[in-house]
Design a protein around this motif. Structure first.
Motif, PDB file in Angstrom:
ATOM      1  N   ALA A   1      -1.214   4.545   7.558  1.00  0.00           N
ATOM      2  CA  ALA A   1      -1.541   5.351   8.830  1.00  0.00           C
ATOM      3  C   ALA A   1      -2.088   4.329   9.802  1.00  0.00           C
ATOM      4  O   ALA A   1      -2.703   3.364   9.572  1.00  0.00           O
ATOM      5  N   PHE A   2      -1.707   4.833  11.179  1.00  0.00           N
ATOM      6  CA  PHE A   2      -1.493   4.102  12.140  1.00  0.00           C
ATOM      7  C   PHE A   2      -3.235   3.664  12.472  1.00  0.00           C
ATOM      8  O   PHE A   2      -3.316   2.517  13.089  1.00  0.00           O
ATOM      9  N   ILE A   3      -3.950   4.487  12.338  1.00  0.00           N
ATOM     10  CA  ILE A   3      -5.302   4.432  12.794  1.00  0.00           C
ATOM     11  C   ILE A   3      -6.042   3.539  11.494  1.00  0.00           C
ATOM     12  O   ILE A   3      -7.267   3.295  11.780  1.00  0.00           O
ATOM     13  N   SER A   4      -5.654   3.321  10.374  1.00  0.00           N
ATOM     14  CA  SER A   4      -6.524   2.942   9.343  1.00  0.00           C
ATOM     15  C   SER A   4      -6.251   1.324   9.576  1.00  0.00           C
ATOM     16  O   SER A   4      -5.355   0.663  10.004  1.00  0.00           O
ATOM     17  N   GLU A   5      -7.339   0.721   9.368  1.00  0.00           N
ATOM     18  CA  GLU A   5      -7.627  -0.632   9.278  1.00  0.00           C
ATOM     19  C   GLU A   5      -7.100  -1.213   7.862  1.00  0.00           C
ATOM     20  O   GLU A   5      -6.830  -2.621   7.789  1.00  0.00           O
ATOM     21  N   ASN A   6      -7.298  -0.504   6.750  1.00  0.00           N
ATOM     22  CA  ASN A   6      -6.876  -1.038   5.721  1.00  0.00           C
ATOM     23  C   ASN A   6      -5.610  -0.117   4.882  1.00  0.00           C
ATOM     24  O   ASN A   6      -5.694   0.986   4.772  1.00  0.00           O
ATOM     25  N   LYS A   7      -4.232  -1.020   5.230  1.00  0.00           N
ATOM     26  CA  LYS A   7      -3.162  -0.246   4.824  1.00  0.00           C
ATOM     27  C   LYS A   7      -2.655  -0.894   3.389  1.00  0.00           C
ATOM     28  O   LYS A   7      -2.679  -1.958   3.178  1.00  0.00           O
ATOM     29  N   TYR A   8      -2.136  -0.008   2.623  1.00  0.00           N
ATOM     30  CA  TYR A   8      -1.438  -0.065   1.535  1.00  0.00           C
ATOM     31  C   TYR A   8      -0.037   0.219   1.457  1.00  0.00           C
ATOM     32  O   TYR A   8       0.184   1.252   1.722  1.00  0.00           O
ATOM     33  N   PHE A   9       0.836  -0.608   0.867  1.00  0.00           N
ATOM     34  CA  PHE A   9       2.236  -0.422   0.453  1.00  0.00           C
ATOM     35  C   PHE A   9       2.685  -1.257  -0.533  1.00  0.00           C
ATOM     36  O   PHE A   9       2.207  -2.182  -1.165  1.00  0.00           O
ATOM     37  N   TRP A  10       3.778  -0.590  -1.121  1.00  0.00           N
ATOM     38  CA  TRP A  10       4.564  -1.120  -2.596  1.00  0.00           C
ATOM     39  C   TRP A  10       5.856  -1.598  -2.024  1.00  0.00           C
ATOM     40  O   TRP A  10       6.675  -1.146  -1.241  1.00  0.00           O
ATOM     41  N   GLU A  11       6.176  -2.689  -2.835  1.00  0.00           N
ATOM     42  CA  GLU A  11       7.429  -3.317  -2.785  1.00  0.00           C
ATOM     43  C   GLU A  11       7.989  -3.630  -4.281  1.00  0.00           C
ATOM     44  O   GLU A  11       7.342  -3.903  -5.203  1.00  0.00           O
ATOM     45  N   ALA A  12       9.486  -3.266  -4.348  1.00  0.00           N
ATOM     46  CA  ALA A  12      10.351  -3.679  -5.466  1.00  0.00           C
ATOM     47  C   ALA A  12      10.911  -4.872  -4.898  1.00  0.00           C
ATOM     48  O   ALA A  12      11.449  -5.068  -3.695  1.00  0.00           O
ATOM     49  N   SER A  13      11.151  -6.026  -5.700  1.00  0.00           N
ATOM     50  CA  SER A  13      11.774  -7.151  -5.112  1.00  0.00           C
ATOM     51  C   SER A  13      12.407  -8.101  -6.312  1.00  0.00           C
ATOM     52  O   SER A  13      12.086  -7.823  -7.388  1.00  0.00           O
ATOM     53  N   PHE A  14      13.232  -8.722  -6.043  1.00  0.00           N
ATOM     54  CA  PHE A  14      13.646  -9.946  -7.089  1.00  0.00           C
ATOM     55  C   PHE A  14      13.976 -11.103  -6.129  1.00  0.00           C
ATOM     56  O   PHE A  14      14.286 -11.116  -4.994  1.00  0.00           O
ATOM     57  N   GLU A  15      14.106 -12.255  -6.797  1.00  0.00           N
ATOM     58  CA  GLU A  15      14.266 -13.554  -6.224  1.00  0.00           C
ATOM     59  C   GLU A  15      14.992 -14.528  -7.204  1.00  0.00           C
ATOM     60  O   GLU A  15      14.562 -14.417  -8.399  1.00  0.00           O
ATOM     61  N   PHE A  16      16.084 -15.330  -6.831  1.00  0.00           N
ATOM     62  CA  PHE A  16      16.732 -16.324  -7.552  1.00  0.00           C
ATOM     63  C   PHE A  16      16.997 -17.532  -6.780  1.00  0.00           C
ATOM     64  O   PHE A  16      17.293 -17.357  -5.503  1.00  0.00           O
ATOM     65  N   VAL A  17      17.448 -18.598  -7.462  1.00  0.00           N
ATOM     66  CA  VAL A  17      17.750 -19.536  -6.587  1.00  0.00           C
ATOM     67  C   VAL A  17      19.428 -20.093  -6.891  1.00  0.00           C
ATOM     68  O   VAL A  17      19.882 -20.116  -7.770  1.00  0.00           O
ATOM     69  N   GLU A  18      20.054 -19.989  -5.788  1.00  0.00           N
ATOM     70  CA  GLU A  18      21.608 -20.410  -5.831  1.00  0.00           C
ATOM     71  C   GLU A  18      21.994 -21.576  -4.903  1.00  0.00           C
ATOM     72  O   GLU A  18      21.677 -21.392  -3.591  1.00  0.00           O
ATOM     73  N   SER A  19      22.454 -22.619  -5.409  1.00  0.00           N
ATOM     74  CA  SER A  19      23.071 -23.662  -4.577  1.00  0.00           C
ATOM     75  C   SER A  19      21.570 -24.173  -3.762  1.00  0.00           C
ATOM     76  O   SER A  19      22.001 -24.526  -2.300  1.00  0.00           O
ATOM     77  N   MET A  20      20.615 -24.398  -4.446  1.00  0.00           N
ATOM     78  CA  MET A  20      19.363 -24.962  -3.818  1.00  0.00           C
ATOM     79  C   MET A  20      18.814 -23.939  -2.747  1.00  0.00           C
ATOM     80  O   MET A  20      18.078 -24.647  -1.918  1.00  0.00           O
ATOM     81  N   GLN A  21      19.184 -22.678  -2.594  1.00  0.00           N
ATOM     82  CA  GLN A  21      18.628 -21.908  -1.739  1.00  0.00           C
ATOM     83  C   GLN A  21      18.193 -20.402  -2.400  1.00  0.00           C
ATOM     84  O   GLN A  21      18.856 -20.043  -3.206  1.00  0.00           O
TER      85      GLN A  21
END
Length: 200
Positions: A161-181
């Motif tokens: 909510a725009f007026i809220s000072e405390n915002k909560y949100f969820w994320e799904a993610s993955f991460e891996f390394v390829e060619s040192m990146q």
């Protein structure tokens, strides 16, 4: 497609484009300053032009780098079923990767974030994190990563909510390394509380 499904594009798909757009804006601002400075012959305006022009070139380089980095894996849309996750109920995700025999991702992280907004200050903290194991399927030159997860009771639903000072949100993610990146994909997923009269 079932109306209960929702296709979510990764945050990374927009990063390089957004940086490029900002770079173009800075470039046109620099050209405007150059035009003004040639008419007024003001040294300070020439200095501002040099600053804006240099910054626009830097943004263009960074944007190009981010787009090249993104292209290593390409678009990775997440299909969420149902379209809004309910705390305490199972939801399923399916990530499409336009590469055959892709096997670099074994787990999907599910993260609850808390962002505190006070005046001009902003702070982002991890409240809770867990993971879901992927099931890998190869379909016609593509790789489909499927997973399911249940967000336990007692966790905060999405609140941006725009007026809220405390915002909560969820994320799904993955991460891996390829060619040192480091290659990362992140999707923001909507999460709600279960209604009192809602059955499992």
């Amino acid at each position: 497609m079932d109306k209960r499904n929702k296709v979510i594009h990764s945050k990374e798909s927009k990063t390089g484009v957004a940086i490029h757009i900002f770079g173009v804006i800075c470039f046109f601002a620099a050209m405007t300053l150059l035009f003004t400075s040639t008419k007024s012959n003001s040294p300070s305006l020439y200095l501002f032009f040099a600053g804006f022009f240099s910054f626009s070139i830097l943004l263009w380089v960074i944007g190009a780098y981010q787009k090249r980095k993104f292209s290593k894996l390409g678009k990775t849309p997440l299909t969420l079923t149902p379209s809004v996750c309910t705390i305490g109920k199972e939801f399923k995700g399916s990530i499409e990767i336009l590469q055959p025999n892709f096997n670099r991702v074994k787990e999907i992280s599910i993260t609850l974030w808390h962002r505190t907004m006070r005046g001009d200050d902003s702070r982002k903290d991890i409240v809770w994190v867990s993971s879901a194991t992927t099931e890998v399927n190869y379909v016609g030159g593509r790789t489909i990563l499927e997973f399911s997860f249940v967000i336990p009771h007692g966790k905060q639903p999405t609140n941006k909510a725009f007026i809220s000072e405390n915002k909560y949100f969820w994320e799904a993610s993955f991460e891996f390394v390829e060619s040192m990146q480091s290659i990362k994909r992140t999707w923001e997923i909507p999460v709600k509380l279960k209604k009192a009269n809602q059955q499992d």
